[in-house]
Design an enzyme around this catalytic site. Sequence first.
Site, mmCIF file in Angstrom:
data_model
loop_
_atom_site.group_PDB
_atom_site.id
_atom_site.type_symbol
_atom_site.label_atom_id
_atom_site.label_comp_id
_atom_site.label_asym_id
_atom_site.label_seq_id
_atom_site.Cartn_x
_atom_site.Cartn_y
_atom_site.Cartn_z
ATOM 1 N N SER A 1 -5.667 5.907 5.976
ATOM 2 C CA SER A 1 -4.874 7.100 6.280
ATOM 3 C C SER A 1 -3.784 7.315 5.238
ATOM 4 C CB SER A 1 -4.234 6.968 7.662
ATOM 5 O OG SER A 1 -3.272 5.927 7.689
ATOM 6 N N GLN A 2 -3.462 6.269 4.469
ATOM 7 C CA GLN A 2 -2.400 6.398 3.461
ATOM 8 C C GLN A 2 -2.746 7.435 2.401
ATOM 9 O OE1 GLN A 2 -1.699 2.424 1.981
ATOM 10 N NE2 GLN A 2 -0.358 1.890 3.689
ATOM 11 N N GLU B 1 -3.829 -2.654 11.874
ATOM 12 C CA GLU B 1 -2.910 -3.672 11.364
ATOM 13 C C GLU B 1 -2.560 -4.720 12.421
ATOM 14 O OE1 GLU B 1 1.490 -1.690 11.792
ATOM 15 O OE2 GLU B 1 0.181 -0.916 10.223
ATOM 16 N N LYS C 1 7.075 -10.043 3.088
ATOM 17 C CA LYS C 1 6.604 -8.686 2.796
ATOM 18 C C LYS C 1 7.253 -7.675 3.722
ATOM 19 C CE LYS C 1 2.304 -5.964 2.962
ATOM 20 N NZ LYS C 1 2.408 -5.240 1.674
ATOM 21 N N ARG D 1 -9.412 -8.559 5.528
ATOM 22 C CA ARG D 1 -8.922 -9.238 6.731
ATOM 23 C C ARG D 1 -10.048 -9.702 7.644
ATOM 24 N NH1 ARG D 1 -3.529 -5.487 7.857
ATOM 25 N NH2 ARG D 1 -2.128 -6.767 6.597
ATOM 26 N N ARG E 1 0.190 -10.481 7.808
ATOM 27 C CA ARG E 1 -0.433 -10.426 9.133
ATOM 28 C C ARG E 1 -1.294 -11.672 9.393
ATOM 29 N NH1 ARG E 1 2.972 -6.698 10.848
ATOM 30 N NH2 ARG E 1 2.741 -4.674 9.834
ATOM 31 N N ARG F 1 -7.482 -3.337 -4.904
ATOM 32 C CA ARG F 1 -7.428 -2.354 -3.817
ATOM 33 C C ARG F 1 -7.841 -0.977 -4.335
ATOM 34 N NH1 ARG F 1 -2.350 -3.115 0.157
ATOM 35 N NH2 ARG F 1 -3.754 -1.907 1.482
ATOM 36 N N GLY G 1 0.804 -1.207 0.000
ATOM 37 C CA GLY G 1 0.000 0.000 0.000
ATOM 38 C C GLY G 1 0.840 1.261 0.000
ATOM 39 N N HIS H 1 -7.604 -4.001 3.042
ATOM 40 C CA HIS H 1 -6.159 -4.139 3.251
ATOM 41 C C HIS H 1 -5.602 -5.170 2.268
ATOM 42 C CE1 HIS H 1 -4.956 -1.973 7.186
ATOM 43 N NE2 HIS H 1 -5.905 -1.307 6.563
#
Length: 423
Positions: A169-170, A312, A409, A343, A384, A122, A94, A339
């Site tokens: 927030s990215q 996350e 990753k 998730r 994750r 995404r 991301g 994400h």
Amino acid sequence: MSQEQGWAAPRAAGAVSGRITVPGSKSISNRALILAAIADGPSNLTGLLAARDTTLMRTALTSLGVGITDNGSTVTVTPGSLKGPANVDCGLAGTVMRFVPPVAALADGVVAFDGDEYARERPMGVILDALRALGVQIEDGGTGRMPYSVSGTGAVHGGIVTLDASGSSQFVSALLLAGARYDEGVDIRHDGKPVPSQPHLDMSVGMLRERGVQVDDSEPNRWVVAPGPIRALDAAIEPDLSNAAPFLAAAVLTGGEVTVTGWPEHTTQPGGQLPEIFTRFGAEVVLTADGLTVRGTGQVKGCDLDLSEVGELTPVIAAIAAFADGPSYLRGIGHLRNHETDRLAALEQEFNALGGDVTQTADGLEIRPKPLQGGLFATYHDHRMAHAAAVVGLLVDGLLIENIGTTAKTLPEFPELWSGLVG
């Protein structure tokens, strides 16, 4: 079963104890690389993470004309004249797919972006439309997703831009990081539900200020970046506290004691909230100059947690909650559906396939502990999810993790570190 069919998660024979040193933060590393690439001189970065996401970022920046060289544990970034044509492989990162386009807009030429198969699902429309509003030419076939291209002219006018960053927030950080290099700076205004992951926004703002950039975030949902140079800065990268989560979780679940070395006294990383979260689960937490130590007490309490700032961390937290003494409610994480994978759906599917009782809500998960059995835990190419599976495997016989290699990753050493700790 072969590694291709599943990696056998080590079962804890008893209390897990040990010391772990985790590599540099992915979030800080990729922000530092972006800022160094458009700074006013060379920067030396020490402790930069070496993993898939940072390799993708480095390759993206060098394709635009930035010089990046290694000298032992130090990486030197030398800004260059940003130029296309270039092709950027975002993988499933991301930070690459969202942070690089605002920088590519400063290049002279066309920069094409693509990534892994799931990366094409995404949502990118928010940042692409924001760049269009600032005068940047974008081609995405009207999809708001990859593949897309940025046609730069060597400069961006900048100014006011309104967006809905409730999905990530990215979208805000992407414009913050490049905004000082725009002719008029950038005045970012959020219009929508609350922006998740506030620590990541604090991280972006803090790193800009360290490099002499003026950022006014005094008004809620507004960030004003003044135009001007980004000062070159030699920086040491903090350890990745989110990647520390599964190791510390091992102490919580097994009544053991695990220390993560080099834990910072102050941090903007989401993982900085792990001490409070683990305490809520019933563990004892101590921070010293040596690091952060978590001790399990033999009791894991069910929790009601608002994870909107630290989404996350959800997969590992869900894995702990699956063994608690009562139900847990994880809230404020609806954005996790966009994400690396969905998730929330993935956690519900994989825990329930092992005999668990997990239900999605509008903004999170309800987890009611039930005895779990072994089986294959799918990871969906999501590091994750692999971390969560490893934590579950501590207390469940015969758990196999599909594609443990996806942990490369952000932490390529994960299988070795985990096996070494759990033994």
